[in-house]
Design an enzyme around this catalytic site. Structure first.
Site, mmCIF file in Angstrom:
data_model
loop_
_atom_site.group_PDB
_atom_site.id
_atom_site.type_symbol
_atom_site.label_atom_id
_atom_site.label_comp_id
_atom_site.label_asym_id
_atom_site.label_seq_id
_atom_site.Cartn_x
_atom_site.Cartn_y
_atom_site.Cartn_z
ATOM 1 N N TYR A 1 0.864 -1.186 0.000
ATOM 2 C CA TYR A 1 0.000 0.000 0.000
ATOM 3 C C TYR A 1 0.893 1.227 0.000
ATOM 4 O O TYR A 1 1.859 1.303 0.782
ATOM 5 C CB TYR A 1 -0.883 -0.013 1.252
ATOM 6 C CG TYR A 1 -1.726 1.224 1.460
ATOM 7 C CD1 TYR A 1 -1.428 2.117 2.485
ATOM 8 C CD2 TYR A 1 -2.821 1.506 0.645
ATOM 9 C CE1 TYR A 1 -2.205 3.247 2.691
ATOM 10 C CE2 TYR A 1 -3.603 2.629 0.848
ATOM 11 C CZ TYR A 1 -3.286 3.502 1.878
ATOM 12 O OH TYR A 1 -4.051 4.623 2.084
ATOM 13 N N ASP B 1 9.376 2.492 -1.012
ATOM 14 C CA ASP B 1 8.412 3.176 -0.153
ATOM 15 C C ASP B 1 8.811 2.902 1.304
ATOM 16 O O ASP B 1 8.470 1.861 1.866
ATOM 17 C CB ASP B 1 6.994 2.674 -0.440
ATOM 18 C CG ASP B 1 5.974 3.347 0.449
ATOM 19 O OD1 ASP B 1 4.765 3.263 0.149
ATOM 20 O OD2 ASP B 1 6.375 3.975 1.461
ATOM 21 N N LYS C 1 5.518 9.303 8.232
ATOM 22 C CA LYS C 1 5.373 8.752 9.589
ATOM 23 C C LYS C 1 6.435 9.297 10.563
ATOM 24 O O LYS C 1 6.364 10.452 10.975
ATOM 25 C CB LYS C 1 5.354 7.228 9.512
ATOM 26 C CG LYS C 1 4.090 6.702 8.758
ATOM 27 C CD LYS C 1 3.963 5.215 8.814
ATOM 28 C CE LYS C 1 2.914 4.711 7.859
ATOM 29 N NZ LYS C 1 1.548 4.782 8.394
HETATM 30 P P1 KE4 Z 1 -0.323 8.401 4.385
HETATM 31 O O1 KE4 Z 1 -0.895 9.064 3.164
HETATM 32 O O2 KE4 Z 1 -1.359 7.626 5.190
HETATM 33 O O3 KE4 Z 1 0.490 9.377 5.258
HETATM 34 O O4 KE4 Z 1 0.788 7.333 3.921
HETATM 35 C C1 KE4 Z 1 0.394 6.344 3.013
HETATM 36 C C2 KE4 Z 1 1.347 5.164 3.132
HETATM 37 C C3 KE4 Z 1 2.352 5.020 2.195
HETATM 38 N N1 KE4 Z 1 3.233 3.997 2.261
HETATM 39 C C4 KE4 Z 1 3.165 3.087 3.261
HETATM 40 C C5 KE4 Z 1 4.164 1.965 3.294
HETATM 41 C C6 KE4 Z 1 2.166 3.185 4.256
HETATM 42 O O5 KE4 Z 1 2.115 2.264 5.252
HETATM 43 C C7 KE4 Z 1 1.238 4.243 4.201
HETATM 44 C C8 KE4 Z 1 0.129 4.400 5.217
HETATM 45 N N2 KE4 Z 1 0.001 3.335 6.149
HETATM 46 C C9 KE4 Z 1 -1.332 3.160 6.727
HETATM 47 C C10 KE4 Z 1 -1.360 1.934 7.649
HETATM 48 N N3 KE4 Z 1 -0.712 0.806 7.155
HETATM 49 C C11 KE4 Z 1 -1.747 4.406 7.462
HETATM 50 C C12 KE4 Z 1 -2.996 4.240 8.296
HETATM 51 C C13 KE4 Z 1 -4.209 4.835 7.632
HETATM 52 O O6 KE4 Z 1 -4.351 4.696 6.394
HETATM 53 O O7 KE4 Z 1 -5.009 5.416 8.386
#
Ligand code: KE4
Length: 430
Positions: free
Chosen positions: A145, A240, A268
């Site tokens: 993701y 990523d 993060k």
């Molecule tokens: P954000 O747009 O949520 O800041 O980041 C997206 C993203 C990109 N790449 C990786 C590897 C990620 O894990 C994420 C976001 N992770 C999720 C949980 N696995 C965030 C939680 C959520 O979507 O509320």
């Protein structure tokens, strides 16, 4: 399942004005049933809900809080920054300071641009790779993701290459027709698609340790083939590291595995709990980003000074007191203890971990990709989740997420977790 009346009332109220009552579906507890907890505050390794219950927090806001909640150095830095102004819409030196820290942490990153989320970073990196190569096709991996980027919101494919099929309404087929989905760790499929279409491929984007299908580690061969094939065919390798950056090591998965991507996306931990994303890498690629080059990307709050201050303070703490060996020790004890508890309860399961990221899969065999991850017993996970919650342990509310240790945790917290897990798993015994 314990009653939590104030969270229930807050959830009912929120649902009247916010779709699903949450601002991100990951928080909705959809995969485990019941209702989400509404949080009053965090402190160190703990969360406190509206009903005054305290929980040991293994979510850490889905990764940012490697230092735990309300670290004094972060609170102080943010307070000072805020009193100077929350945002200027003009450059300030805090942005340059954090950029220099990122460049120093990742040898593969020569230049970096800040944005406000991991999604924005992924979207921008994909656009940049397409602009730099003049090609359109992107490879991603099932179960990985990268945020809710249209081009990357595609169904998880089988092990063979599939033309991406949008997995959300509102994503026109045109947005995903150039997205190929492969199975994680499938080196043969990777070789095949490059042999057939290598000169069309703009980029490969990959979680260098997957956290979004649960914790799945790449094989060394998979990492090596990703690097070899992208170099050979002139495709951009995008790591990523939104989740793994500053988490698995100060220099992320690239430091852990001694790898070098062409572009890296971060988020993060980089924001220390504030909205920060970033993309960076080879200077010849990054120089294509406007206004240095023609590839457009912009953002009102990109490089926000308060968020920069939180990131700087967080990285400074990670430099001054590197937690990685400590977290490895805690993680190893947790992993072995959970595996013993599964075996004692005669429940099939595999506890997979890299550093302070881990997942307990209710599967009969190790999980190496999205196909094997999806064989997990998600009903049993949901029961385990609530048994642990009622014993004060707050786990990610999905089998397909990674859990996180924080440096605020102690060996006693691990022992408490293992005691709760032994009781929870005994309650689940077949
Ligand atoms: P954000 O747009 O949520 O800041 O980041 C997206 C993203 C990109 N790449 C990786 C590897 C990620 O894990 C994420 C976001 N992770 C999720 C949980 N696995 C965030 C939680 C959520 O979507 O509320």
């Amino acid at each position: 399942m314990r009653e939590r009346p104030r969270s229930a009332a807050a959830f009912a109220r929120a649902q009247r004005s916010i779709p699903g009552g949450v601002n991100s579906p990951a928080r909705a507890f959809g995969a485990v049933g019941g209702q989400p907890l509404f949080i009053a505050r965090g402190d160190g390794p703990y969360l406190y809900d509206l009903d005054g219950q305290r929980y040991l927090d293994y979510v850490g806001s889905w990764g940012p809080l490697i230092l735990g909640h309300c670290h004094p150095a972060v609170v102080e830095a943010v307070t000072v920054a805020l009193h100077n102004g929350s945002t200027f819409g003009a450059p300030c030196e805090l942005e340059t300071e954090l950029a220099e820290m990122v460049v120093a942490a990742f040898p593969s990153i020569e230049m970096v641009r800040f944005v406000s989320s991991g999604t924005e970073a992924a979207m921008s990196a994909i656009r940049l790779a397409r602009g730099f190569t003049g090609r359109s096709t992107i490879i991603k991996f099932a179960g990985c993701y990268h945020g809710h980027v249209d081009a990357l919101l595609v169904a998880a494919g089988s092990s063979a290459t599939t033309h991406g099929v949008p997995s959300s309404p509102g994503v026109p087929a045109g947005c995903t027709q150039d997205t190929l989905v492969l199975e994680y760790n499938d080196c043969q499929a990777l070789r095949d698609v490059f042999r057939q279409r290598g000169d069309e491929i703009a980029a490969v984007i990959v979680e260098p340790v997957a956290g979004n299908m649960g914790l799945v580690e790449p094989t060394a061969e998979f990492r090596q083939e990703l690097r070899r094939l992208t170099l050979h065919y002139g495709a951009v390798l995008i790591y990523d590291e939104v989740m793994t950056g500053f988490r698995l090591a100060y220099g992320g998965a690239q430091e852990l595995y001694d790898e070098a991507a062409d572009l890296t996306i971060l988020g993060k931990i980089l924001g220390g709990g504030f909205p920060v994303g970033a993309y960076g890498g080879r200077r010849d690629i990054m120089r294509q980003v406007m206004p240095a080059g023609p590839v457009f990307q912009a953002g009102t709050l990109s490089g926000n000074p308060v968020a920069m201050a939180a990131g700087i303070a967080t990285l400074r703490q990670l430099q001054l007191h590197p937690p990685y060996r400590y977290l490895e020790t805690l993680g190893r004890e947790l992993q072995h203890g959970l595996q013993r508890a599964l075996d004692a309860a005669h429940i099939p399961g595999h506890v997979q971990r890299v550093g302070s990221m881990w997942t307990l899969f209710f599967t009969h065999q190790p999980v190496t990709n999205y196909t094997t991850a999806r064989q997990a017993d998600t009903q049993r996970f949901a029961r385990f989740f609530w048994e642990m919650m009622d014993r004060g342990i707050y786990l990610p509310c999905s089998q397909f997420e990674a859990a996180f240790l924080s440096a605020a945790m102690t060996p006693e917290h691990i022992h408490q977790t293992l005691d709760a897990a032994q009781q929870a798993l005994q309650a689940l015994r077949p």
